[in-house]
Design a protein around this motif. Structure first.
Motif, PDB file in Angstrom:
ATOM      1  N   GLU A 165     -26.956 -19.370 -32.126  1.00  0.00           N
ATOM      2  CA  GLU A 165     -28.120 -20.056 -32.689  1.00  0.00           C
ATOM      3  C   GLU A 165     -28.524 -21.289 -31.890  1.00  0.00           C
ATOM      4  OE1 GLU A 165     -26.001 -17.631 -35.587  1.00  0.00           O
ATOM      5  OE2 GLU A 165     -25.317 -19.380 -34.442  1.00  0.00           O
ATOM      6  N   GLY A 166     -27.782 -21.624 -30.859  1.00  0.00           N
ATOM      7  CA  GLY A 166     -28.106 -22.804 -30.063  1.00  0.00           C
ATOM      8  C   GLY A 166     -27.545 -24.097 -30.610  1.00  0.00           C
ATOM      9  N   GLY A 167     -26.671 -24.012 -31.634  1.00  0.00           N
ATOM     10  CA  GLY A 167     -26.095 -25.230 -32.199  1.00  0.00           C
ATOM     11  C   GLY A 167     -24.844 -25.699 -31.496  1.00  0.00           C
ATOM     12  N   VAL A 168     -24.250 -24.851 -30.659  1.00  0.00           N
ATOM     13  CA  VAL A 168     -23.039 -25.175 -29.898  1.00  0.00           C
ATOM     14  C   VAL A 168     -23.257 -24.718 -28.463  1.00  0.00           C
ATOM     15  CG1 VAL A 168     -20.560 -24.730 -29.631  1.00  0.00           C
ATOM     16  CG2 VAL A 168     -21.551 -24.897 -31.929  1.00  0.00           C
ATOM     17  N   ASP A 169     -22.838 -25.565 -27.515  1.00  0.00           N
ATOM     18  CA  ASP A 169     -22.982 -25.142 -26.119  1.00  0.00           C
ATOM     19  C   ASP A 169     -22.096 -25.989 -25.212  1.00  0.00           C
ATOM     20  OD1 ASP A 169     -23.897 -23.599 -24.033  1.00  0.00           O
ATOM     21  OD2 ASP A 169     -25.879 -24.524 -23.909  1.00  0.00           O
ATOM     22  N   LEU A 170     -21.729 -25.392 -24.086  1.00  0.00           N
ATOM     23  CA  LEU A 170     -21.015 -26.124 -23.045  1.00  0.00           C
ATOM     24  C   LEU A 170     -22.047 -26.728 -22.101  1.00  0.00           C
ATOM     25  CD1 LEU A 170     -18.477 -26.899 -21.344  1.00  0.00           C
ATOM     26  CD2 LEU A 170     -18.742 -24.676 -20.194  1.00  0.00           C
ATOM     27  N   VAL A 171     -21.945 -28.035 -21.907  1.00  0.00           N
ATOM     28  CA  VAL A 171     -22.875 -28.741 -21.025  1.00  0.00           C
ATOM     29  C   VAL A 171     -22.066 -29.466 -19.959  1.00  0.00           C
ATOM     30  CG1 VAL A 171     -24.644 -30.539 -20.877  1.00  0.00           C
ATOM     31  CG2 VAL A 171     -24.572 -29.012 -22.872  1.00  0.00           C
ATOM     32  N   ILE A 172     -22.423 -29.263 -18.702  1.00  0.00           N
ATOM     33  CA  ILE A 172     -21.723 -29.919 -17.599  1.00  0.00           C
ATOM     34  C   ILE A 172     -22.259 -31.332 -17.419  1.00  0.00           C
ATOM     35  CG2 ILE A 172     -21.080 -29.751 -15.167  1.00  0.00           C
ATOM     36  CD1 ILE A 172     -20.085 -27.450 -16.941  1.00  0.00           C
ATOM     37  N   ASN A 173     -21.342 -32.264 -17.152  1.00  0.00           N
ATOM     38  CA  ASN A 173     -21.707 -33.656 -16.921  1.00  0.00           C
ATOM     39  C   ASN A 173     -22.490 -33.762 -15.606  1.00  0.00           C
ATOM     40  OD1 ASN A 173     -21.836 -36.410 -16.461  1.00  0.00           O
ATOM     41  ND2 ASN A 173     -19.630 -36.777 -16.639  1.00  0.00           N
ATOM     42  N   PRO A 174     -23.762 -34.143 -15.658  1.00  0.00           N
ATOM     43  CA  PRO A 174     -24.540 -34.213 -14.418  1.00  0.00           C
ATOM     44  C   PRO A 174     -24.000 -35.229 -13.420  1.00  0.00           C
ATOM     45  CG  PRO A 174     -25.778 -35.153 -16.259  1.00  0.00           C
ATOM     46  CD  PRO A 174     -24.576 -34.484 -16.837  1.00  0.00           C
ATOM     47  N   ASP A 175     -23.392 -36.309 -13.927  1.00  0.00           N
ATOM     48  CA  ASP A 175     -22.811 -37.298 -13.016  1.00  0.00           C
ATOM     49  C   ASP A 175     -21.602 -36.729 -12.276  1.00  0.00           C
ATOM     50  OD1 ASP A 175     -24.700 -39.183 -13.682  1.00  0.00           O
ATOM     51  OD2 ASP A 175     -23.425 -40.217 -15.148  1.00  0.00           O
ATOM     52  N   PHE A 176     -20.859 -35.849 -12.953  1.00  0.00           N
ATOM     53  CA  PHE A 176     -19.720 -35.220 -12.285  1.00  0.00           C
ATOM     54  C   PHE A 176     -20.214 -34.283 -11.187  1.00  0.00           C
ATOM     55  CE2 PHE A 176     -16.104 -32.472 -11.556  1.00  0.00           C
ATOM     56  CZ  PHE A 176     -15.016 -33.319 -11.689  1.00  0.00           C
ATOM     57  N   LEU A 177     -21.273 -33.543 -11.473  1.00  0.00           N
ATOM     58  CA  LEU A 177     -21.833 -32.659 -10.447  1.00  0.00           C
ATOM     59  C   LEU A 177     -22.325 -33.459  -9.246  1.00  0.00           C
ATOM     60  CD1 LEU A 177     -23.855 -30.073 -12.563  1.00  0.00           C
ATOM     61  CD2 LEU A 177     -21.702 -29.684 -11.338  1.00  0.00           C
TER      62      LEU A 177
ATOM     63  N   PRO B 169     -15.913 -40.875 -15.178  1.00  0.00           N
ATOM     64  CA  PRO B 169     -15.830 -39.941 -14.045  1.00  0.00           C
ATOM     65  C   PRO B 169     -14.788 -38.852 -14.249  1.00  0.00           C
ATOM     66  CG  PRO B 169     -14.767 -42.022 -13.508  1.00  0.00           C
ATOM     67  CD  PRO B 169     -15.453 -42.225 -14.827  1.00  0.00           C
ATOM     68  N   ALA B 170     -13.958 -39.000 -15.291  1.00  0.00           N
ATOM     69  CA  ALA B 170     -12.932 -37.985 -15.562  1.00  0.00           C
ATOM     70  C   ALA B 170     -13.454 -36.846 -16.426  1.00  0.00           C
ATOM     71  CB  ALA B 170     -11.733 -38.636 -16.260  1.00  0.00           C
ATOM     72  N   VAL B 171     -14.657 -36.980 -16.979  1.00  0.00           N
ATOM     73  CA  VAL B 171     -15.191 -35.974 -17.900  1.00  0.00           C
ATOM     74  C   VAL B 171     -16.052 -34.976 -17.130  1.00  0.00           C
ATOM     75  CG1 VAL B 171     -16.631 -35.575 -19.918  1.00  0.00           C
ATOM     76  CG2 VAL B 171     -15.085 -37.542 -19.856  1.00  0.00           C
ATOM     77  N   ILE B 172     -15.585 -33.721 -17.094  1.00  0.00           N
ATOM     78  CA  ILE B 172     -16.301 -32.667 -16.384  1.00  0.00           C
ATOM     79  C   ILE B 172     -17.514 -32.195 -17.186  1.00  0.00           C
ATOM     80  CG2 ILE B 172     -16.097 -30.308 -15.484  1.00  0.00           C
ATOM     81  CD1 ILE B 172     -13.074 -30.843 -15.185  1.00  0.00           C
ATOM     82  N   GLY B 173     -17.364 -32.106 -18.468  1.00  0.00           N
ATOM     83  CA  GLY B 173     -18.430 -31.631 -19.348  1.00  0.00           C
ATOM     84  C   GLY B 173     -17.991 -31.744 -20.789  1.00  0.00           C
ATOM     85  N   SER B 174     -18.804 -31.238 -21.699  1.00  0.00           N
ATOM     86  CA  SER B 174     -18.474 -31.296 -23.127  1.00  0.00           C
ATOM     87  C   SER B 174     -18.996 -30.057 -23.838  1.00  0.00           C
ATOM     88  CB  SER B 174     -19.086 -32.536 -23.788  1.00  0.00           C
ATOM     89  OG  SER B 174     -18.385 -33.720 -23.441  1.00  0.00           O
ATOM     90  N   VAL B 175     -18.244 -29.632 -24.844  1.00  0.00           N
ATOM     91  CA  VAL B 175     -18.742 -28.610 -25.761  1.00  0.00           C
ATOM     92  C   VAL B 175     -19.455 -29.357 -26.884  1.00  0.00           C
ATOM     93  CG1 VAL B 175     -18.158 -26.720 -27.315  1.00  0.00           C
ATOM     94  CG2 VAL B 175     -16.885 -27.023 -25.173  1.00  0.00           C
ATOM     95  N   LEU B 176     -20.760 -29.246 -26.908  1.00  0.00           N
ATOM     96  CA  LEU B 176     -21.564 -30.076 -27.790  1.00  0.00           C
ATOM     97  C   LEU B 176     -21.912 -29.353 -29.077  1.00  0.00           C
ATOM     98  CD1 LEU B 176     -24.090 -31.631 -25.237  1.00  0.00           C
ATOM     99  CD2 LEU B 176     -21.906 -32.558 -26.023  1.00  0.00           C
ATOM    100  N   LEU B 177     -21.841 -30.104 -30.140  1.00  0.00           N
ATOM    101  CA  LEU B 177     -22.444 -29.733 -31.411  1.00  0.00           C
ATOM    102  C   LEU B 177     -23.619 -30.675 -31.613  1.00  0.00           C
ATOM    103  CD1 LEU B 177     -19.323 -29.321 -33.728  1.00  0.00           C
ATOM    104  CD2 LEU B 177     -20.916 -27.535 -33.101  1.00  0.00           C
TER     105      LEU B 177
END
Length: 371
Positions: free
Chosen positions: A321-333, A284-292
Motif C-alpha cells: 500500500e506504500g505505507g512501508v518502504d526501504l529508503v537509501i540515505n542520499p548522503d550515504f550515496l 554517516p553511519a546510516v545507510i538507509g531506513s525502513v520507513l513507516l
C-alpha cells in the motif's frame, strides 16, 4: 315768476330729501345687503393613521461550527526522532488542515491506558488515536463503551469493533527489503538486529531481515538483541557495541529512541546501521531506513474518520500500500565508501523487483514470530 320757480324747485328738493330720510327711520324693511361670499374650503380627506410595519423576529446568527476534537495517546515519549515525533507532526497537520482541537498525551504506564482513554471519551473527544500493540487490549475494551467516539489504532492487529479502525503495517516485509541490501553488503558473514522488546511483530521483523540476507549468501547468520525498552539510547549503545565487537558489520534497528544509541555505537565502532527514520540520515553511519509514514497515516485516518464514508475495520498500510518502504540515505550515496555505494547501486534493481513482487503477491514473505 322766476322767484316762484326757484322757490318751487327748492321745495321739491326738500320734499325728496325728507322722503329719503323717512325710508331710513320709519321702520320700513331695508333691503339686506348681500352676505359676503367666501370660497368654500375644500373638504380634507381624513388622514389615515400610520400603519405600523409587521414585527419580524431577527434571524438568529448561525451557531459556529464546533471544530472536531482529536486526541493522540502514545505509549512512548516524544523526542525519539522516530515514530512518536512523526506522529506529533501528523497531529499538527490535522490541527492545521481540519481546524481540530487537538490533545497529545504520553501514557507510558500501561496501568493508565484504560483510564486515560475513558477520560478523553467522557470529555466528548470526537476522535481518539492510540499507538502500537501494547495499547490493543485497552482500546478494544474501551471503544465499545463509547460508540459516538471514533477510534484509531495505529499499528494494531484487530478489527471487529464497530467504531475502531486498526491500521497494520507488515513492517517485516520492509525489513525483508533491508535484508537484501545487508546481505549484498555483508563481508563478515553476520548481520545484527536491535529491537525494543521481543514481541511477535518485532521477532518477525528480525526473521524476515535475516531470511532476505541469506538469499544473497546462505551462510550468513543473524544475531538479535533486545533492549526491553523503546526509550533507552544508553542500552542501545551498549547492545550495538557488543554486536559490532562480535563481528557484525551492519545492524538493523527496530527500537524507536533506543536506535539513537545504536547509531552512536556504529559511529564509534566503524559499523553501519539500517534504521527506521529519515531523521537518522544526518549520521554517516546510516545507510538507509525502513520507513513507516506515521504522520501521513494519522492524517489520512483522521480524514477518514471525519468523512461520511467512515468504515471501521482493519486497514493494511504496508509495502503493497506504500505505507512501508526501504529508503537509501542520499548522503550515504554521495559520501559513503565508494565500494559500498557501488554495491548499493547494483542492488537497487533487485530491491525494486522484490518490492514489486510483494505488491503483486508473487513474493510471499513469511511472518515468523518465533526467535
Amino acid at each position: 315768476m322766476r322767484n316762484r320757480l326757484k322757490f318751487a324747485a327748492i321745495l321739491l328738493a326738500l320734499t325728496l330729501a325728507a322722503a329719503a330720510c323717512g325710508n331710513d327711520d320709519d321702520g320700513g324693511t331695508a333691503v339686506p345687503e348681500p352676505a359676503a361670499t367666501t370660497a368654500e374650503e375644500p373638504t380634507q380627506a381624513p388622514t389615515p393613521e400610520a400603519t405600523e410595519a409587521p414585527t419580524v423576529a431577527p434571524t438568529p446568527a448561525p451557531e459556529p461550527v464546533k471544530p472536531p476534537s482529536v486526541a493522540l495517546v502514545v505509549n512512548q515519549r516524544a523526542g525519539d526522532l522516530g515514530p512518536i515525533d512523526d506522529l506529533v507532526r501528523g497531529l499538527e497537520m490535522v490541527e492545521a488542515d481540519f481546524g481540530s482541537d487537538t490533545t497529545f498525551i504520553e501514557a507510558t504506564d500501561p496501568s493508565t491506558f484504560e483510564t486515560t482513554l475513558r477520560n478523553l471519551a467522557n470529555q466528548g473527544t470526537d476522535i481518539i488515536a492510540v499507538t502500537f500493540p501494547p495499547m490493543q487490549d485497552a482500546v478494544t475494551a474501551v471503544a465499545p463503551e463509547y460508540p459516538d467516539t471514533r477510534w484509531i489504532h495505529i499499528f494494531g492487529f484487530e478489527g471487529g469493533v464497530d467504531n475502531l479502525v486498526s491500521v497494520g503495517f507488515d513492517y517485516y516485509k520492509g525489513t525483508y527489503l533491508a535484508g537484501i541490501l545487508a546481505g549484498a553488503l555483508n563481508t563478515t558473514g553476520k548481520v545484527g538486529f536491535v529491537g525494543g522488546v521481543s514481541i511477535p511483530p518485532l521477532n518477525a521483523d528480525y526473521n524476515a531481515f535475516v531470511a532476505a540476507a541469506q538469499t544473497k549468501n546462505s551462510d550468513i547468520t543473524g544475531e538479535a538483541a533486545f533492549a526491553d525498552s523503546f526509550e533507552d539510547p544508553a542500552k542501545g549503545r551498549e547492545l550495538g557495541a557488543a554486536l559490532y565487537d562480535g563481528g557484525v558489520e551492519i545492524i538493523m534497528t527496530d527500537a524507536a529512541a533506543t536506535d539513537l544509541g545504536v547509531i552512536q555505537a556504529a559511529e564509534e565502532k566503524n559499523g553501519y546501521v539500517i534504521g527506521g527514520s529519515e531523521n537518522y540520515f544526518t549520521s554517516p553511519a546510516v545507510i538507509g531506513s525502513v520507513l513507516l509514514y506515521w504522520s501521513q497515516v494519522l492524517y489520512d485516518q483522521v480524514d477518514h474518520a471525519l468523512s461520511d464514508n467512515y468504515t471501521p475495520g482493519y486497514i493494511g498500510a504496508g509495502v503493497a500500500e506504500g505505507g512501508v518502504d526501504l529508503v537509501i540515505n542520499p548522503d550515504f550515496l554521495a559520501n559513503g565508501p565508494a565500494e559500498m555505494v557501488e554495491i548499493i547501486n547494483a542492488t537497487l534493481g533487485e530491491i525494486d523487483e522484490a518490492r514489486s513482487q510483494i505488491t503483486d503477491g508473487s513474493l510471499e514473505v513469511p511472518f515468523d514470530p518465533e526467535l
